[in-house]
Design a protein around this motif. Structure first.
Motif, PDB file in Angstrom:
ATOM      1  N   GLU A  39     -21.382  -3.198   9.183  1.00  0.00           N
ATOM      2  CA  GLU A  39     -20.472  -3.365   8.045  1.00  0.00           C
ATOM      3  C   GLU A  39     -19.142  -4.036   8.374  1.00  0.00           C
ATOM      4  O   GLU A  39     -18.236  -4.058   7.559  1.00  0.00           O
ATOM      5  N   GLY A  40     -19.005  -4.555   9.594  1.00  0.00           N
ATOM      6  CA  GLY A  40     -17.756  -5.225   9.941  1.00  0.00           C
ATOM      7  C   GLY A  40     -17.550  -5.186  11.435  1.00  0.00           C
ATOM      8  O   GLY A  40     -18.498  -4.981  12.202  1.00  0.00           O
ATOM      9  N   ARG A  83     -19.029  -8.866   7.157  1.00  0.00           N
ATOM     10  CA  ARG A  83     -19.608  -7.872   6.243  1.00  0.00           C
ATOM     11  C   ARG A  83     -21.084  -7.649   6.517  1.00  0.00           C
ATOM     12  O   ARG A  83     -21.724  -8.455   7.192  1.00  0.00           O
ATOM     13  N   GLY A 129     -15.935  -4.767   4.338  1.00  0.00           N
ATOM     14  CA  GLY A 129     -15.998  -5.308   5.694  1.00  0.00           C
ATOM     15  C   GLY A 129     -14.644  -5.418   6.375  1.00  0.00           C
ATOM     16  O   GLY A 129     -13.682  -4.757   5.997  1.00  0.00           O
TER      17      GLY A 129
END
Ligand code: ADP
Ligand code: ASP
Ligand code: MG
Length: 417
Positions: free
Chosen positions: A176-177, A229, A237
């Protein structure tokens, strides 16, 4: 109307179902009124498979032909993706690096983008098409296909975003980041909301593969804000952007590891001018990239021990070279270890805070992890350790710097101003 450049990595386009779901996401953004440029990687595992295939064919694949082969991975995904978009009733056009005007230097396997001819892409955008560009590839000024190095699709995306003056550059991946460390190694890793280009550059060059190093260099040079992201969730993100005062307050923002290097030591090198040149020049001539170098005095007066690291792939070759040079310059013996790893602690706040090294060394000592080499920069400390302790070291360092906590609540580092 905004111009958005998006890049989807190998896991995001691993099969037809995922390609279709990414196509749906892109079409939604197009429907919302944006111009869309989509950069795709090869399906997860395809580039590895192509490399293995090349080595089945030849023990030392010709670099030019290897790039011709590797570039096919991305052609599969751009074609499939464009088919999916068209089936959804939207206009799309796939473009190879050549068709998209991505011009590089001549270095097969790790070419650098030198120029982007924007007209081919902007013309297709004007026609209302979703432009789908093959990541990781370009061509040199003689028309040869080149590739940008593993993970290079990120660089295609950021460079395109810079050249097209895009409003947004979004890198979609399988996490997610950007996290405080690799979330696949330590579940307590915390996602960062923002990170400076400089820290991200250091993290990427110290082993965090979430962004290709040169993509961060482009981002920094042309001031392209980069969003990292997940292509599987709607999380906002991480934003990679310019450093600000708030970031400086955070002493350590991340821990990275790399298992890509090996150590070579030459003992009892005569301690006279010119020796480092005699040792390292032939290694450089062979195109071997030396990373850390440490010289210390030897037990023998007038002699020095020199240790350095090279990519694991070049270990045997470097050992043989070092043996030869060592004889020529009258040094002692050569020994090495390919089973090492480098763990690094990174943070722009290190510029204004002390005590980071001692927290790091203490954490490793408590676990009985021996440090073989140390190197530092303004915003980083790296230690070479035995490879088998890599994951353990990442976890104990993450705990020692309390990276699971939001840093604005304070951490236990002495502050000197
Ligand atoms: P893609 O195929 O989308 O380009 P990569 O495999 O190149 O994806 O990069 C994403 C991976 O990077 C993650 O799955 C994660 O294991 C790894 N990674 C290493 N360090 C970090 C970090 N600090 N933050 C996020 N991911 C990281
Ligand atoms: N397909 C290439 C690789 O696996 C480039 C990329 O995915 O960014 O390295
Ligand atoms: Mg990648």
């Amino acid at each position: 109307m905004a111009l958005v450049v998006q890049k989807y990595g190998g896991t995001s386009v691993a099969d037809v179902e995922r390609i279709r779901s990414v196509a749906r996401r892109v079409v939604e953004r197009k429907k919302a009124g944006n111009d869309m440029v989509v950069v795709l990687s090869a399906r997860a595992g395809d580039t590895d498979r192509l490399i293995a295939l090349a080595h089945e064919m030849s023990p030392h694949p010709d670099p030019r032909e290897l790039d011709v082969l590797l570039a096919t991975g991305e052609q599969i995904t751009i074609a499939l993706f464009s088919m999916a978009v068209k089936d959804m009733g939207f206009e799309a056009v796939s473009m190879t690096g050549y068709q998209a005007g991505i011009i590089t230097d001549h270095q097969y396997g790790h070419a650098r983008i030198s120029w982007i001819e924007t007209l081919p892409v902007t013309e297709k955008l004007k026609e209302g098409k979703i432009v789908v560009v093959a990541g990781f590839q370009g061509y040199d000024d003689e028309g040869n296909i080149t590739t940008l190095g593993r993970g290079g699709s990120d660089t295609t995306a950021v460079a395109l975003a810079a050249a097209l003056k895009a409003d947004a550059c979004e890198i979609y991946t399988d996490v997610e980041g950007v996290y405080t460390t690799d979330p696949n190694v330590y579940a307590k890793a915390r996602k960062l909301r923002r990170i400076s280009y400089e820290e991200m550059l250091e993290m990427a060059s110290m082993g965090a593969k979430v962004l290709h190093i040169r993509s961060v260099e482009f981002g920094m040079k042309y001031n392209v804000p980069i969003w990292v992201r997940s292509s599987f969730t709607d999380d906002p993100g991480t934003l990679v952007t310019q450093e600000d005062a708030e970031m400086e307050k955070v002493v350590v923002s991340g821990i990275t590891y790399s298992k890509k290097e090996a150590r070579v030591t030459v003992t009892d090198v005569p301690d006279v001018p010119g020796m480092a040149f005699k040792l390292f020049d032939p290694i450089a001539q062979e195109g071997i990239n030396v990373d850390m170098i440490i010289q210390g005095s030897s037990a023998v007066p007038g002699r020095a021990n020199i240790s350095f690291t090279v990519p694991k792939a070049d270990y045997e070759k470097t050992m043989a070279l070092a043996e030869k040079i060592s004889k020529e310059i009258g040094a002692g013996y050569v020994h090495g270890n390919p089973n090492i790893a480098k763990v690094s602690v990174i943070g722009v706040g290190m510029r204004s805070h002390t005590g980071v090294a001692s927290v790091m060394f203490h954490a490793l000592a408590k676990e009985n992890i021996n440090i073989h080499m140390i190197s530092t920069s303004e915003i980083k400390i790296s230690c070479v350790i035995d490879e088998k302790y890599t994951e353990l070291a990442v976890r104990v360092l993450h705990d020692a710097f309390e990276l699971h906590k939001d840093p604005h609540n304070g951490i236990k580092i002495h502050e000197d101003r």
